[in-house]
Scaffold this motif. Structure first.
Motif, PDB file in Angstrom:
ATOM      1  N   ASP A 152     -19.670 -39.237  76.785  1.00  0.00           N
ATOM      2  CA  ASP A 152     -21.074 -39.409  76.435  1.00  0.00           C
ATOM      3  C   ASP A 152     -21.542 -40.826  76.773  1.00  0.00           C
ATOM      4  O   ASP A 152     -22.522 -41.322  76.209  1.00  0.00           O
ATOM      5  N   ARG A 153     -20.821 -41.465  77.692  1.00  0.00           N
ATOM      6  CA  ARG A 153     -21.206 -42.814  78.122  1.00  0.00           C
ATOM      7  C   ARG A 153     -22.393 -42.785  79.061  1.00  0.00           C
ATOM      8  O   ARG A 153     -22.985 -43.824  79.355  1.00  0.00           O
ATOM      9  N   CYS A 154     -22.743 -41.606  79.538  1.00  0.00           N
ATOM     10  CA  CYS A 154     -23.800 -41.441  80.519  1.00  0.00           C
ATOM     11  C   CYS A 154     -24.666 -40.262  80.100  1.00  0.00           C
ATOM     12  O   CYS A 154     -24.138 -39.187  79.793  1.00  0.00           O
ATOM     13  N   PRO A 155     -25.995 -40.382  80.044  1.00  0.00           N
ATOM     14  CA  PRO A 155     -26.832 -39.241  79.677  1.00  0.00           C
ATOM     15  C   PRO A 155     -26.788 -38.153  80.744  1.00  0.00           C
ATOM     16  O   PRO A 155     -26.789 -38.432  81.944  1.00  0.00           O
ATOM     17  N   ILE A 156     -26.732 -36.917  80.291  1.00  0.00           N
ATOM     18  CA  ILE A 156     -26.776 -35.750  81.164  1.00  0.00           C
ATOM     19  C   ILE A 156     -28.089 -35.028  80.861  1.00  0.00           C
ATOM     20  O   ILE A 156     -28.270 -34.473  79.775  1.00  0.00           O
ATOM     21  N   ILE A 157     -29.000 -35.048  81.821  1.00  0.00           N
ATOM     22  CA  ILE A 157     -30.348 -34.521  81.627  1.00  0.00           C
ATOM     23  C   ILE A 157     -30.599 -33.409  82.635  1.00  0.00           C
ATOM     24  O   ILE A 157     -30.138 -33.482  83.774  1.00  0.00           O
ATOM     25  N   GLY A 158     -31.322 -32.370  82.240  1.00  0.00           N
ATOM     26  CA  GLY A 158     -31.652 -31.345  83.217  1.00  0.00           C
ATOM     27  C   GLY A 158     -32.178 -30.080  82.596  1.00  0.00           C
ATOM     28  O   GLY A 158     -32.646 -30.067  81.458  1.00  0.00           O
ATOM     29  N   GLY A 159     -32.091 -28.998  83.378  1.00  0.00           N
ATOM     30  CA  GLY A 159     -32.630 -27.733  82.914  1.00  0.00           C
ATOM     31  C   GLY A 159     -31.899 -26.545  83.510  1.00  0.00           C
ATOM     32  O   GLY A 159     -31.144 -26.675  84.470  1.00  0.00           O
ATOM     33  N   GLY A 273     -32.618 -23.979  64.261  1.00  0.00           N
ATOM     34  CA  GLY A 273     -32.243 -25.336  64.626  1.00  0.00           C
ATOM     35  C   GLY A 273     -30.949 -25.764  63.966  1.00  0.00           C
ATOM     36  O   GLY A 273     -30.558 -25.238  62.916  1.00  0.00           O
ATOM     37  N   VAL A 274     -30.276 -26.718  64.608  1.00  0.00           N
ATOM     38  CA  VAL A 274     -29.058 -27.314  64.081  1.00  0.00           C
ATOM     39  C   VAL A 274     -29.323 -28.792  63.822  1.00  0.00           C
ATOM     40  O   VAL A 274     -29.835 -29.499  64.690  1.00  0.00           O
ATOM     41  N   ASP A 275     -29.001 -29.250  62.645  1.00  0.00           N
ATOM     42  CA  ASP A 275     -29.161 -30.660  62.273  1.00  0.00           C
ATOM     43  C   ASP A 275     -28.155 -31.500  63.062  1.00  0.00           C
ATOM     44  O   ASP A 275     -26.948 -31.327  62.932  1.00  0.00           O
ATOM     45  N   VAL A 276     -28.674 -32.420  63.901  1.00  0.00           N
ATOM     46  CA  VAL A 276     -27.775 -33.259  64.705  1.00  0.00           C
ATOM     47  C   VAL A 276     -27.774 -34.712  64.243  1.00  0.00           C
ATOM     48  O   VAL A 276     -27.157 -35.567  64.886  1.00  0.00           O
ATOM     49  N   GLY A 277     -28.447 -34.998  63.127  1.00  0.00           N
ATOM     50  CA  GLY A 277     -28.426 -36.353  62.596  1.00  0.00           C
ATOM     51  C   GLY A 277     -29.813 -36.932  62.427  1.00  0.00           C
ATOM     52  O   GLY A 277     -30.820 -36.291  62.728  1.00  0.00           O
ATOM     53  N   LYS A 278     -29.849 -38.160  61.949  1.00  0.00           N
ATOM     54  CA  LYS A 278     -31.128 -38.799  61.642  1.00  0.00           C
ATOM     55  C   LYS A 278     -31.380 -40.023  62.525  1.00  0.00           C
ATOM     56  O   LYS A 278     -30.449 -40.737  62.907  1.00  0.00           O
ATOM     57  N   ILE A 279     -32.648 -40.217  62.848  1.00  0.00           N
ATOM     58  CA  ILE A 279     -33.112 -41.437  63.507  1.00  0.00           C
ATOM     59  C   ILE A 279     -34.186 -42.046  62.613  1.00  0.00           C
ATOM     60  O   ILE A 279     -35.213 -41.415  62.343  1.00  0.00           O
ATOM     61  N   GLY A 392     -27.005 -39.930  71.118  1.00  0.00           N
ATOM     62  CA  GLY A 392     -25.825 -40.372  71.836  1.00  0.00           C
ATOM     63  C   GLY A 392     -24.877 -39.287  72.281  1.00  0.00           C
ATOM     64  O   GLY A 392     -23.793 -39.582  72.795  1.00  0.00           O
ATOM     65  N   LYS A 393     -25.248 -38.018  72.120  1.00  0.00           N
ATOM     66  CA  LYS A 393     -24.378 -36.921  72.539  1.00  0.00           C
ATOM     67  C   LYS A 393     -25.140 -35.993  73.467  1.00  0.00           C
ATOM     68  O   LYS A 393     -26.281 -35.608  73.189  1.00  0.00           O
TER      69      LYS A 393
END
Length: 408
Positions: A152-159, A273-279, A392-393
């Motif tokens: 997860d050191r690099c973002p993976i973005i797409g569709g 939805g799945v809770d993935v944390g707070k910002i 971050g994931k």
């Protein structure tokens, strides 16, 4: 310095649309490093690929079909539209590679990422961002394969590529042409920096429950039993999953509980939805779209869920879906190393299900992104699954919006 240009054209035939693109490009000199292409599934892949290779022979190419066309800074392209995002960055490095998703999808993804890095002349290096476009169905495995290399050191973005009616006519386009069952991976080493964001436009409705049993996912010609995760929810809190979900959303699926069937349109404004944390104290959710009711009250979804996960019933409104895309674009631009003032343009992935729910208000979505990107060039596609980095994931979700902002 990084510069972007975006062009769209619409035509009843692919020849007409490509002629429109050629006219829009005109005599503009373009030494492209990366070209993203998205288009209505009714168009001819071969003609589009030949057009790109004739004009951008040295560029990394990535794209594919998009539900009912594209959008850019000029507005909504609509059905039968084709869109191009042309990125020029002589000081950066870009590479793309593609493959069919045959056999183990994670292995396919890992090999394709290495091939893209070699194409960029950056073998063994960590990209600033990985951009993917793929056939729907094995997104979690694709991300697993990519994470073997970059974590997860690099973002993976797409569709996940889309068609106009969920009939499976989606395609993916890379440097070797188009596939119907493929994956395209691009690696981006930008000289101007990249900002990104991945969000949904929904909020909890109040109900929730624990996934107590998962079924199996068909892969190719065989079935793979997944004891801990899958896309078929058999039960929630020990009850048939479809019955529980139907209660959560007010009984709107009552007619389909008995005989099953497709519920994609019925559930666009009612995902789970799945809770993935707070910002900053605000809970973030990864959205999952239920698409079918199967025999025995099994709930089929467009993303994988693990047993023991607490699912939250979510609700959406058209107004929120219209404004959210602009907010996601703003969040991506704000991440640029040089700040929003350095913005050269961007790329937006907007869920096809959300697009269909918004309907004739979609021009407002394009306008919101245009405003957030300060009128800079951008291209938006409409997908049947979205990938992005959240807290971050890297993850795969549904009914989400991803945005990438490129700095000058």
């Amino acid at each position: 310095m990084t510069t972007l240009k975006s062009f769209t054209a619409t035509g009843d035939t692919t020849v007409q649309a490509l002629a429109g693109l050629a006219g829009a490009i005109g005599e503009t000199s373009l030494d492209a490093s990366l070209v993203c292409v998205f288009y209505d599934a009714a168009h001819d892949d071969g003609a589009i690929f030949d057009f790109l290779r004739a004009r951008f022979d040295r560029a990394a190419i990535l794209g594919g079909t998009s539900c009912n066309g594209v959008m850019n800074q000029s507005g909504l392209g609509g059905p039968r539209s084709i869109g191009l995002l042309v990125l020029e960055d002589p000081e950066g490095n870009y590479g793309a590679a593609s493959t069919r998703l045959q056999g183990d999808a994670a292995d396919c993804a890992e090999r394709t990422l290495h091939a893209a890095l070699e194409q960029a002349d950056c073998a063994g290096e960590l990209p600033e961002l990985i951009w993917i476009y793929q056939a729907p169905g094995q997104e979690e495995s694709v991300i697993e394969g990519l994470r073997r290399v970059v974590g997860d050191r690099c973002p993976i973005i797409g569709g996940s590529s889309a068609d106009n009616d969920v009939s499976g006519q989606w395609r993916q386009m890379g440097p070797d042409g188009a596939f119907g069952d493929g994956l395209v991976v691009a690696v981006l080493f930008s000289s101007g920096g990249i900002g990104y964001a991945f969000q949904g436009g929904y909020e909890p409705s109040g109900e929730s429950g624990i996934v107590t049993r998962i079924g199996y996912d068909p892969v190719g010609e065989s079935g793979v039993v997944t004891q801990s995760a899958g896309r078929q929810i058999i039960s929630i809190d020990g009850e048939p999953a479809a019955e529980v979900y139907n209660r959560w959303i007010g009984g709107v699926l009552g007619d389909k509980l008995q005989n099953g069937g497709n519920i994609l349109i019925d559930t666009t404004l009612h995902p789970v939805g799945v809770d993935v944390g707070k910002i900053e104290g605000i809970t973030n959710y990864l959205l999952i779209h239920p698409d079918k009711i199967l025999t025995g009250g099994v709930l089929s979804t467009f993303a994988s869920i693990e047993e023991g996960t607490r699912l939250y019933s979510m609700k959406g409104e058209r107004t929120r879906l219209i404004t959210r895309a602009g907010k996601v674009a703003s969040a991506a631009a704000a991440m640029l190393p040089g700040g929003e003032e350095s913005l050269a343009g961007g790329l937006v992935v907007y869920c096809g299900g959300c697009m269909l729910a918004v309907g004739d208000e979609m021009p407002r979505v394009a306008s919101a992104v245009t405003g957030s990107f300060r009128g800079r060039p951008f291209l938006g596609c409409f997908t049947f699954g979205e990938q992005g980095a959240i807290l971050g994931k890297n993850a795969h979700g549904n009914l989400m919006i991803s945005a990438i902002a490129f700095g000058e």
